[in-house]
Scaffold this active site. Structure first.
Site, PDB file in Angstrom:
ATOM      1  N   ASP A  67       0.769  -1.256   0.000  1.00 16.71           N
ATOM      2  CA  ASP A  67       0.000   0.000   0.000  1.00 16.71           C
ATOM      3  C   ASP A  67       0.800   1.307   0.000  1.00 16.71           C
ATOM      4  O   ASP A  67       0.711   2.102  -0.919  1.00 16.71           O
ATOM      5  CB  ASP A  67      -0.955   0.024   1.200  1.00 16.71           C
ATOM      6  CG  ASP A  67      -1.851  -1.197   1.240  1.00 16.71           C
ATOM      7  OD1 ASP A  67      -1.608  -2.129   0.439  1.00 16.71           O
ATOM      8  OD2 ASP A  67      -2.770  -1.228   2.060  1.00 16.71           O
TER       9      ASP A  67
ATOM     10  N   GLU B 180       0.681 -10.042  11.744  1.00 12.19           N
ATOM     11  CA  GLU B 180       0.649  -9.621  10.345  1.00 12.19           C
ATOM     12  C   GLU B 180       2.057  -9.217   9.877  1.00 12.19           C
ATOM     13  O   GLU B 180       2.478  -9.525   8.777  1.00 12.19           O
ATOM     14  CB  GLU B 180      -0.312  -8.432  10.226  1.00 12.19           C
ATOM     15  CG  GLU B 180      -0.568  -7.947   8.822  1.00 12.19           C
ATOM     16  CD  GLU B 180      -1.580  -6.791   8.799  1.00 12.19           C
ATOM     17  OE1 GLU B 180      -2.021  -6.354   9.887  1.00 12.19           O
ATOM     18  OE2 GLU B 180      -1.920  -6.337   7.704  1.00 12.19           O
TER      19      GLU B 180
END
Ligand SMILES: *[C@@H]1O[C@H](CO)[C@@H](O)[C@H](O)[C@H]1NC(C)=O
Ligand SMILES: *[C@@H]1O[C@H](CO)[C@@H](O)[C@H](O)[C@H]1NC(C)=O
Ligand SMILES: *[C@@H]1O[C@H](CO)[C@@H](O)[C@H](O)[C@H]1NC(C)=O
Ligand SMILES: *[C@@H]1O[C@H](CO)[C@@H](O)[C@H](O)[C@H]1NC(C)=O
Length: 825
Positions: free
Chosen positions: A586, A796
């Site tokens: 991102d 994550e």
């Protein structure tokens, strides 16, 4: 009653002796039967539904709370949620074909729950065993387990028998039996049977029945009708019914009710006299001061073919034991954990893999797509997808990045999940891939996030619900397909070389790698997906094609211009000033300001992977022309990476863009270099020619402690980059396992000699590569394991400064690739 051994032997015999199309039928039948039932509702702590049954599925879920306090309601657990702050919700051993065991530690509700799920070997019948005990028996708590289940009625009005699920008989106060029917499942029965445990009773009170129907000392059952599409809101329904009941009770009894009755007050009753329907709540409230706890079974049996019906608790116990044994032996067959603390690390690895597999879900419903918003330069500021329309229904069989945070399909994550799953159950990985590939639409597009139906949508912020057919995402599924086909082709070659039948190998490999070892099967499967993949490739390369024409004036004098393969350059459509969501990375820094002429090095590398896997499929299918065509594209891409995207000045692979030179005011080609995952991807995706002079430089870059190498893994962005750790700081330094895995695997690919322990590796690059491989592998294992030991979770991503876990917890998506790293890499 059954025995596991004849079953396995039976399967292997079938594989060997049955040839041709019936072989394919047998395999397909085995796949659909062994994968029919599982806890496929990934978003629930425990929720069952069958796979591939869309019109009138049976659906079940389990909720729980401590009902010895009037403010219990917010602690009613149902959907996996980080805010519940459970110490643990983890499959300790699980395989969707077999079943397994989930462990839940919930301090707030003072309960230690174990939920086991097992199936008969024909896959038609299953049992769920719920066991619980107090964490602290001295805390005055009452643990209430609320099971709900329904038989959806579906859409077809032409059915002769309407699907139903109804109470058949009450065997005792607490043991119930239900009968059900649906066209897909035919007739079945479900029974609830207590094994041990005391229902909640307060000895200072004469009875627990505060009003008729509200009595914690026995099982409560309530049946009603809930529309199919509302079933996932079972928790809300329960809450509403309970509030109504409490309001009425307080009206009748006044405010000052003896607090000893609290668990009864929080027991559901049919206050409104709803007629019985297909939907059922079964609530059991246990005395939680007994350290032995409680245990009950829920047994589902098909009534069509009763051969393997599960009769009683002995059958369930036997099934659980054999399931756990079977999972352990399958695990050991595929992974060899050779570490200090071997036993502990092995159970860590098994648990992580089990949670990846435990996240596998089956989703069905509509998705929202915006097909009218066009992208242009203005979109660099903000992309608004405001013309979303529902499309579908579709279905998807997939694993999920994290049950707690991302309980849905992610195109870019899934390929990584399958890199892990394929090493444990090759055929299961293929089945999941097949489901994804089926979603490729007539234009060749596939959504970045696949969010099907209102239940899945309820977990997604509004602005991310709408998908756009202009937006791509790294085609990781084709990466996995390429890895799978490499194994298939490798095996075929070795069989040809050895010039003998492969039956022997089949017998050894067993029943979850049939696609790898049977060329009939794999040809059948890949020929079915080939047309869709061709479309997908065409769509991807058309929509993400780079605007090379923009460079014609700048480069016309440059010898580069002649050498470039101008049709094989790409960019991510849909980036904004701050984000490039399509890339999956991102906020990784890109060219500033953005320019429509930007060419992205990672997009190009990913298209290279697509071309490579298309080449391999064409080879498997004996389509020589296609094989040559895709080999050429792959070759062109590798050349373009070398001649256009390599920056000699920065010593790395970089994005390319057009910028105005401040001194001359002339437009020029610039390399936009931010060392990190984007610059490493050509290497990680094995897109650098083995003889490239740049290989050495990538190895040194990855080994450099002042930039990318850390004691916890490779950083996503160099510590020396101006954007390191800045702003959102998502892909700006944090350590992610997916790219670390690719790089580790690629080191082994480019330098196979380093695996030879006997060979001395004194020479420069080889020595560095070996040190890098060993050090990186060690650091990844040690850190992820350490964080898991201290927190109980994998994460994550990981902090570049101290290795602590960051982002979503229980992220057993691509972080589970640690199992491959420990097990054989
Ligand atoms: C596969 O299942 C179908 C439908 O249940 C059945 O008709 C067929 O005989 C089965 N084939 C094999 C080879 O088991
Ligand atoms: C939960 O129960 C399991 C199985 O009996 C036990 O091994 C574990 O220590 C318990 N955990 C807690 C926190 O009570
Ligand atoms: C039983 O009820 C009394 C009030 O009648 C209460 O004080 C006590 O805590 C209750 N016991 C339990 C175990 O909840
Ligand atoms: C396992 O580790 C030991 C000690 O480090 C080593 O000697 C042995 O060769 C390893 N075995 C495998 C199969 O890697």
């Amino acid at each position: 009653m059954f025995n596991i051994v004849p079953y396995i032997v039976g399967l292997i015999c079938l594989t060997i002796y049955v040839q041709g199309s019936s072989d394919i039928d047998t395999f397909k039948n085995y796949t659909s039967q062994s994968l029919l039932w599982a806890p496929y509702r990934s978003q629930c702590y425990f929720g069952i539904r069958p796979r591939n049954i869309n019109d009138s599925p049976f659906i079940m879920g389990i909720m729980w709370f401590d009902t010895n306090r009037m403010d219990a309601m917010p602690n009613l657990r149902h959907q996996v949620d980080m805010d519940d702050k459970l110490e643990k919700f983890s499959w300790v051993a699980y395989d969707p074909r077999i079943g397994g065991k989930e462990s839940i530690i919930d301090h707030e509700n003072n309960v230690n729950l174990t939920i086991s799920f097992v199936k008969s070997h024909d896959g038609k019948n299953w049992a769920t065993r719920v066991e619980g005990k107090p964490i602290d028996p001295n805390k005055k708590t009452a643990i209430s387990i609320v099971t709900y289940m329904t038989q959806n009625v579906g859409s077809s009005s032409a059915q002769t028998i309407r699907p139903f699920l109804k109470l058949n008989k009450v065997i005792s106060d607490n043991d119930l039996e239900f009968n059900g029917y649906s066209p897909e499942l035919n007739r079945y029965s479900i029974s609830f049977k207590d094994n041990f445990g005391n229902y909640f009773q307060n000895d200072t009170l004469p009875t627990m029945e505060i009003v008729p129907g509200c009595d914690s000392s026995k099982t409560s059952h309530m049946s009603l009708t809930i529309p199919d599409e509302e079933v996932w809101k079972a928790r809300d329904v329960f809450q509403t019914l309970l509030s109504d009941s409490i309001t009425k009770l307080v009206e009748e009894k006044g405010e000052n009710i003896n607090s000893g009755y609290t668990p009864s007050i929080l027991t559901i009753r049919n206050l409104h006299d709803f007629p019985a329907g297909n939907f059922h709540f079964i609530q059991k409230t246990y005395d939680n001061s007994q350290s032995k706890g409680f245990q009950f079974d829920i047994i589902y049996n098909s009534n069509v073919d009763r051969k393997e019906n599960i009769q009683n608790k002995k059958d369930v116990s036997r099934l659980i034991n054999s399931a756990i044994d079977e999972i352990n032996s399958r695990f050991d067959k595929h992974f060899e954990i050779n570490e200090t603390d071997k036993e502990e690390k092995r159970s860590f690895a098994l648990e992580i893999l089990s949670n990846l597999l435990g996240g596998i879900g089956y989703f069905h419903g509509n998705q929202i797509v915006d097909r009218s918003t066009e992208f242009d330069e203005d979109q660099f500021n903000e992309i608004k997808l405001i013309h979303g329309k529902e499309e579908g229904p579709f279905d998807l069989f997939t694993s999920v990045p994290s049950r707690a945070f991302f309980p849905r399909g992610f195109y870019w994550d899934e390929g990584f999940h399958l890199l892990q799953i394929m090493e444990y159950d090759f055929d299961l990985a293929f089945e999941i891939m097949d489901s994804w590939i089926n979603l490729i639409d007539k234009d060749g597009w596939i959504a970045r996030e696949v969010i099907l139906g209102p239940e899945a949508r309820s977990r997604v912020p509004q602005e991310f619900q709408v998908q756009s057919p202009n937006i791509a995402n790294p085609p990781t599924l084709l990466l996995t397909l390429s890895e799978m086909l490499s194994k298939v082709l490798e095996h075929e070659t070795s069989v040809k070389l050895e010039n003998k039948e492969d039956t022997e190998k089949l017998a050894i490999k067993g029943d979850t790698e049939q696609l790898k070892y049977s060329s009939d099967l794999i040809i059948n499967y890949v020929s079915a997906i080939y047309p869709k993949l061709l479309k997908h490739f065409e769509w991807f390369t058309r929509t993400q094609r780079g605007l090379i024409e923009e460079y014609s004036e700048i480069l016309e004098e440059n010898p580069l211009w002649e050498k470039l393969h101008k049709d094989n350059l790409y960019k991510w459509v849909g980036r904004t000033v701050r984000h490039c969501l399509p890339s999956g990375l991102d906020d990784y820094p890109r060219a500033q300001p953005p320019d429509i002429a930007e060419l992205n090095v990672d997009t190009l590398s990913w298209v290279g992977v697509m071309a490579r896997s298309m080449k391999q499929i064409a080879e498997v299918l004996n389509r020589n022309q296609d094989q040559i065509k895709f080999a050429k594209i792959e070759q062109n891409i590798m050349e373009n990476l070398e001649i256009l995207h390599w920056s000699e000045e920065n010593n790395c692979y970089c994005d390319v863009s057009i910028q105005e030179n401040e001194d001359t005011d002339e437009e020029e080609l610039v390399h936009v270099c931010h060392e990190g995952y984007v610059s490493l991807l050509p290497f990680g995706l094995k897109m650098i020619p083995p003889n490239s002079p740049h290989l050495d430089k990538v190895i040194s870059a990855m080994s450099d402690k002042s930039t990318l190498f850390s004691p916890y893994g490779l950083l996503s962005l160099s510590q020396k980059d101006q954007y390191f750790g800045q702003d959102e700081n998502y892909w700006r330094g944090k350590i992610w396992l997916n790219i670390n895995y690719l790089c580790l695997d690629a080191i082994k690919h480019y330098y196979p000699e380093i695996m030879d322990t006997k060979k001395a590796t004194s020479s420069g690059t080889l020595k560095t590569a070996k040190q890098l491989y060993t050090g990186l592998r060690r650091n990844l294992i040690d850190n992820i394991y350490k964080v898991w030991k201290s927190t109980g979770f994998v994460f994550e991503n990981y902090n570049p400064q101290d290795g602590t876990g960051a982002g979503a917890k229980q992220f057993t998506g691509w972080t589970s690739l640690i199992v491959n790293i420990m097990g054989f890499l």
